[in-house]
Scaffold this motif. Structure first.
Motif, PDB file in Angstrom:
ATOM      1  N   SER A  88      -1.869  -2.734  -0.112  1.00 39.61           N
ATOM      2  CA  SER A  88      -0.605  -2.066   0.210  1.00 39.61           C
ATOM      3  C   SER A  88      -0.096  -1.244  -0.968  1.00 39.61           C
ATOM      4  O   SER A  88       0.923  -0.565  -0.865  1.00 39.61           O
ATOM      5  N   ARG A  92      -0.061   6.610   5.543  1.00 38.84           N
ATOM      6  CA  ARG A  92      -0.146   5.146   5.592  1.00 38.84           C
ATOM      7  C   ARG A  92       0.937   4.548   4.687  1.00 38.84           C
ATOM      8  O   ARG A  92       1.334   5.177   3.706  1.00 38.84           O
ATOM      9  N   ASP A  93       1.405   3.352   5.030  1.00 42.08           N
ATOM     10  CA  ASP A  93       2.458   2.712   4.238  1.00 42.08           C
ATOM     11  C   ASP A  93       1.847   2.007   3.013  1.00 42.08           C
ATOM     12  O   ASP A  93       1.836   0.785   2.918  1.00 42.08           O
TER      13      ASP A  93
END
Ligand SMILES: [Zn+2]
Length: 226
Positions: free
Chosen positions: A98, A126-127
């Motif tokens: 992440s 995308r996070d």
């Protein structure tokens, strides 16, 4: 809760506190860090070094990290630290990290910017957050060895140019801290940290806790409010 670094760092910056990042090397150490964070009720960054990820394997690593993070009662960021290899950063992005630190601090500023932007573009929407580094943190991190010289202090103008030219979510400027086993004297440049913070639209990251006292950490965190 599995989160990106920007999910928790921006709150920290606004709230005047810092978030700890701890190197984990296997299931047990990951579980210990998350348990401690839950006990304290604070978010945390699980830091994975490139060497450890390569030893365990990206898929094998994320297979146990992700469920641990998902189940946690606090925000848990799964971060790839000091990645100097653009292709390996991409591999971890695809595997499910992440947060990525692309470390081009040993390159020219132009090359650092170029590679940082390549990683940012690959992340797309995308996070996943991206951290960059300016200046070199002395000491030893995996196979990266940096000796004490002028390079251990970031130049504010380089940080400004880097921040203007990239879209990073966090910046690690070298201010005299050291990684790992380091016996040299630690000379923190508090004014430099404050100056870079004042020009940075994104939260700053402090690397290298070797030899730092609780007071030094507190002072650095409080600089923002001073
Ligand atoms: Zn570091």
């Amino acid at each position: 809760m599995f989160v990106s670094m920007k999910d928790i760092l921006n709150d920290a910056r606004n709230g005047g506190y810092a978030i700890g990042a701890f190197n984990i090397v296997n299931y047990i150490t990951s579980k210990a860090v998350i348990d401690a964070s839950e006990k304290l009720g604070v978010p945390v960054i699980l830091q994975t070094s490139v060497k450890t990820v390569k030893q365990i394997g990206t898929d094998e690593f994320i297979d146990f990290l992700r469920p641990l993070a998902d189940k946690a009662g606090v925000g848990v960021c799964v971060h790839l630290d000091h990645c100097t290899d653009v292709d390996f950063a991409k591999k971890c992005i695809d595997a499910g990290w992440s947060s990525i630190m692309y470390d081009g601090s040993k390159l020219s500023l132009e090359e650092n910017i170029k590679n940082t932007n390549e990683v940012k573009k690959y992340i797309g929407n995308r996070d996943i957050s991206l951290e960059g580094e300016i200046g070199s943190i002395v000491g030893v991190e995996d196979d990266i060895v940096v000796n004490h010289d002028e390079a251990c202090y970031a130049k504010a103008e380089d940080c400004k140019k880097y921040l203007d030219s990239t879209n990073v979510d966090a910046l690690a400027p070298a201010i005299g801290t050291a990684h790992g086993v380091y016996k040299g004297e630690i000379k923190l440049n508090y004014d430099l940290f404050k100056e870079i913070d004042s020009i940075s639209p994104v939260p700053l990251v402090l690397h290298g806790g070797t030899g730092l006292s609780d007071e030094m950490f507190s002072k650095l965190i409080d600089l923002r409010a001073m």
